[in-house]
Scaffold this active site. Structure first.
Site, PDB file in Angstrom:
ATOM      1  N   LYS A 179      -5.099   3.162   4.694  1.00  0.00           N
ATOM      2  CA  LYS A 179      -4.927   4.060   5.846  1.00  0.00           C
ATOM      3  C   LYS A 179      -5.815   3.625   7.027  1.00  0.00           C
ATOM      4  O   LYS A 179      -6.718   2.784   6.866  1.00  0.00           O
ATOM      5  CB  LYS A 179      -5.246   5.485   5.405  1.00  0.00           C
ATOM      6  CG  LYS A 179      -4.254   6.050   4.372  1.00  0.00           C
ATOM      7  CD  LYS A 179      -4.633   7.479   4.007  1.00  0.00           C
ATOM      8  CE  LYS A 179      -3.640   8.149   3.094  1.00  0.00           C
ATOM      9  NZ  LYS A 179      -4.033   9.548   2.767  1.00  0.00           N
ATOM     10  N   TYR A 220       5.403  11.943   5.190  1.00  0.00           N
ATOM     11  CA  TYR A 220       4.660  13.076   4.629  1.00  0.00           C
ATOM     12  C   TYR A 220       5.457  14.377   4.759  1.00  0.00           C
ATOM     13  O   TYR A 220       4.873  15.454   4.755  1.00  0.00           O
ATOM     14  CB  TYR A 220       3.297  13.196   5.312  1.00  0.00           C
ATOM     15  CG  TYR A 220       2.240  12.278   4.707  1.00  0.00           C
ATOM     16  CD1 TYR A 220       1.894  12.374   3.365  1.00  0.00           C
ATOM     17  CD2 TYR A 220       1.580  11.332   5.477  1.00  0.00           C
ATOM     18  CE1 TYR A 220       0.925  11.540   2.802  1.00  0.00           C
ATOM     19  CE2 TYR A 220       0.604  10.499   4.924  1.00  0.00           C
ATOM     20  CZ  TYR A 220       0.292  10.617   3.589  1.00  0.00           C
ATOM     21  OH  TYR A 220      -0.667   9.801   3.025  1.00  0.00           O
ATOM     22  N   ASN A 238      -8.956   9.577   4.033  1.00  0.00           N
ATOM     23  CA  ASN A 238      -9.378   9.227   2.668  1.00  0.00           C
ATOM     24  C   ASN A 238      -8.920   7.844   2.206  1.00  0.00           C
ATOM     25  O   ASN A 238      -8.672   7.622   1.028  1.00  0.00           O
ATOM     26  CB  ASN A 238      -8.981  10.334   1.689  1.00  0.00           C
ATOM     27  CG  ASN A 238      -7.476  10.543   1.628  1.00  0.00           C
ATOM     28  OD1 ASN A 238      -6.725   9.837   2.293  1.00  0.00           O
ATOM     29  ND2 ASN A 238      -7.048  11.486   0.819  1.00  0.00           N
ATOM     30  N   HIS A 280      -3.393   5.637   0.228  1.00  0.00           N
ATOM     31  CA  HIS A 280      -2.304   6.442  -0.341  1.00  0.00           C
ATOM     32  C   HIS A 280      -1.757   5.700  -1.541  1.00  0.00           C
ATOM     33  O   HIS A 280      -1.687   4.471  -1.539  1.00  0.00           O
ATOM     34  CB  HIS A 280      -1.167   6.628   0.685  1.00  0.00           C
ATOM     35  CG  HIS A 280       0.079   7.160   0.047  1.00  0.00           C
ATOM     36  ND1 HIS A 280       0.277   8.502  -0.182  1.00  0.00           N
ATOM     37  CD2 HIS A 280       1.170   6.523  -0.484  1.00  0.00           C
ATOM     38  CE1 HIS A 280       1.439   8.670  -0.793  1.00  0.00           C
ATOM     39  NE2 HIS A 280       2.000   7.492  -0.985  1.00  0.00           N
ATOM     40  N   GLU A 303       9.322   5.830  -1.733  1.00  0.00           N
ATOM     41  CA  GLU A 303       8.331   5.349  -0.755  1.00  0.00           C
ATOM     42  C   GLU A 303       8.439   3.843  -0.541  1.00  0.00           C
ATOM     43  O   GLU A 303       8.255   3.355   0.580  1.00  0.00           O
ATOM     44  CB  GLU A 303       6.928   5.736  -1.209  1.00  0.00           C
ATOM     45  CG  GLU A 303       6.700   7.243  -1.135  1.00  0.00           C
ATOM     46  CD  GLU A 303       5.337   7.679  -1.647  1.00  0.00           C
ATOM     47  OE1 GLU A 303       5.060   8.888  -1.587  1.00  0.00           O
ATOM     48  OE2 GLU A 303       4.550   6.822  -2.103  1.00  0.00           O
TER      49      GLU A 303
HETATM   50  N1  UDP Z   1      -4.771  15.976   3.046  1.00  0.00           N
HETATM   51  C1  UDP Z   1      -5.538  16.615   4.002  1.00  0.00           C
HETATM   52  N2  UDP Z   1      -6.094  17.825   3.689  1.00  0.00           N
HETATM   53  C2  UDP Z   1      -5.939  18.426   2.471  1.00  0.00           C
HETATM   54  C3  UDP Z   1      -5.153  17.757   1.503  1.00  0.00           C
HETATM   55  C4  UDP Z   1      -4.581  16.534   1.831  1.00  0.00           C
HETATM   56  O1  UDP Z   1      -5.706  16.121   5.098  1.00  0.00           O
HETATM   57  O2  UDP Z   1      -6.478  19.513   2.244  1.00  0.00           O
HETATM   58  C5  UDP Z   1      -4.162  14.677   3.393  1.00  0.00           C
HETATM   59  C6  UDP Z   1      -4.907  13.500   2.758  1.00  0.00           C
HETATM   60  O3  UDP Z   1      -4.887  12.384   3.659  1.00  0.00           O
HETATM   61  C7  UDP Z   1      -4.067  13.229   1.527  1.00  0.00           C
HETATM   62  C8  UDP Z   1      -2.656  13.503   2.065  1.00  0.00           C
HETATM   63  O4  UDP Z   1      -2.819  14.630   2.914  1.00  0.00           O
HETATM   64  O5  UDP Z   1      -4.233  11.920   1.032  1.00  0.00           O
HETATM   65  C9  UDP Z   1      -1.616  13.802   1.021  1.00  0.00           C
HETATM   66  O6  UDP Z   1      -2.092  14.823   0.171  1.00  0.00           O
HETATM   67  P1  UDP Z   1      -1.845  14.775  -1.408  1.00  0.00           P
HETATM   68  O7  UDP Z   1      -2.212  16.125  -1.944  1.00  0.00           O
HETATM   69  O8  UDP Z   1      -0.468  14.263  -1.671  1.00  0.00           O
HETATM   70  O9  UDP Z   1      -2.971  13.743  -1.911  1.00  0.00           O
HETATM   71  P2  UDP Z   1      -2.928  12.246  -2.435  1.00  0.00           P
HETATM   72  O10 UDP Z   1      -1.670  12.082  -3.258  1.00  0.00           O
HETATM   73  O11 UDP Z   1      -2.957  11.350  -1.217  1.00  0.00           O
HETATM   74  O12 UDP Z   1      -4.192  12.101  -3.258  1.00  0.00           O
END
Ligand code: UDP
Length: 143
Positions: free
Chosen positions: A11, A51, A114, A117, A128
């Site tokens: 990212k 997303y 974070n 992905h 995806e």
């Molecule tokens: N995210 C965020 N705030 C939150 C939860 C998720 O900004 O409280 C963002 C973060 O970048 C995350 C993405 O949304 O990686 C997708 O969320 P998901 O729960 O699918 O997490 P992942 O699969 O990426 O661990």
């Protein structure tokens, strides 16, 4: 165990930190191969579509802004148990909860910025991967 493919994105925050190589090295050291790779800047439309499942979440607008804030590196990882292995290497969504030594523990700043992905199931991996790559842009590494 079956050879799987999964979609990985490095990212914008991790690209800005200049740790593309360190992150890819972790995939390779764990036995995953790069089957496809490109660097690109997502359009707003692409980020919203990618997303789309989070469209109703309170963090959606900020997530889209963050994902288009700079270039990303999109990859297809291939290997045994690739989907779960990549999720393990990534660590928990919130870096504060991510296990030591995981990519997010080492490189992520916050739950939104974070670093990486990774697809979370065979179904999302297939969707995806097709979102970013045509079949002839993916090179099987385990024939
Ligand atoms: N995210 C965020 N705030 C939150 C939860 C998720 O900004 O409280 C963002 C973060 O970048 C995350 C993405 O949304 O990686 C997708 O969320 P998901 O729960 O699918 O997490 P992942 O699969 O990426 O661990």
């Amino acid at each position: 165990m079956a050879i799987e493919r999964t979609l990985s994105i490095i990212k914008p925050d991790a690209v800005a930190k200049n740790v593309i190589g360190e992150i890819i090295s972790r995939f390779e050291k764990a036995g995953l191969c790069i089957a496809a790779l490109k660097m690109m800047k997502l359009t707003r439309q692409q980020a919203e579509a990618f997303y789309g499942v989070h469209r109703d979440k309170p963090f959606f607008d900020d997530l889209v802004e963050y994902m288009i804030s700079g270039p990303v590196v999109v990859q297809v990882l291939e290997g045994e148990n690739a989907i779960a292995k990549n999720r393990e290497l990534m660590g928990a969504t919130n870096p504060k909860e991510a296990a030591p030594g995981t990519i997010r523990a080492d490189f992520a700043d916050s739950i939104d910025a974070n670093a990486v992905h990774g697809s979370d199931s065979p179904e999302t991996a297939a969707q995806e991967i097709a979102f970013f790559f045509k079949d002839d842009e993916i090179f099987p590494r385990f024939d």
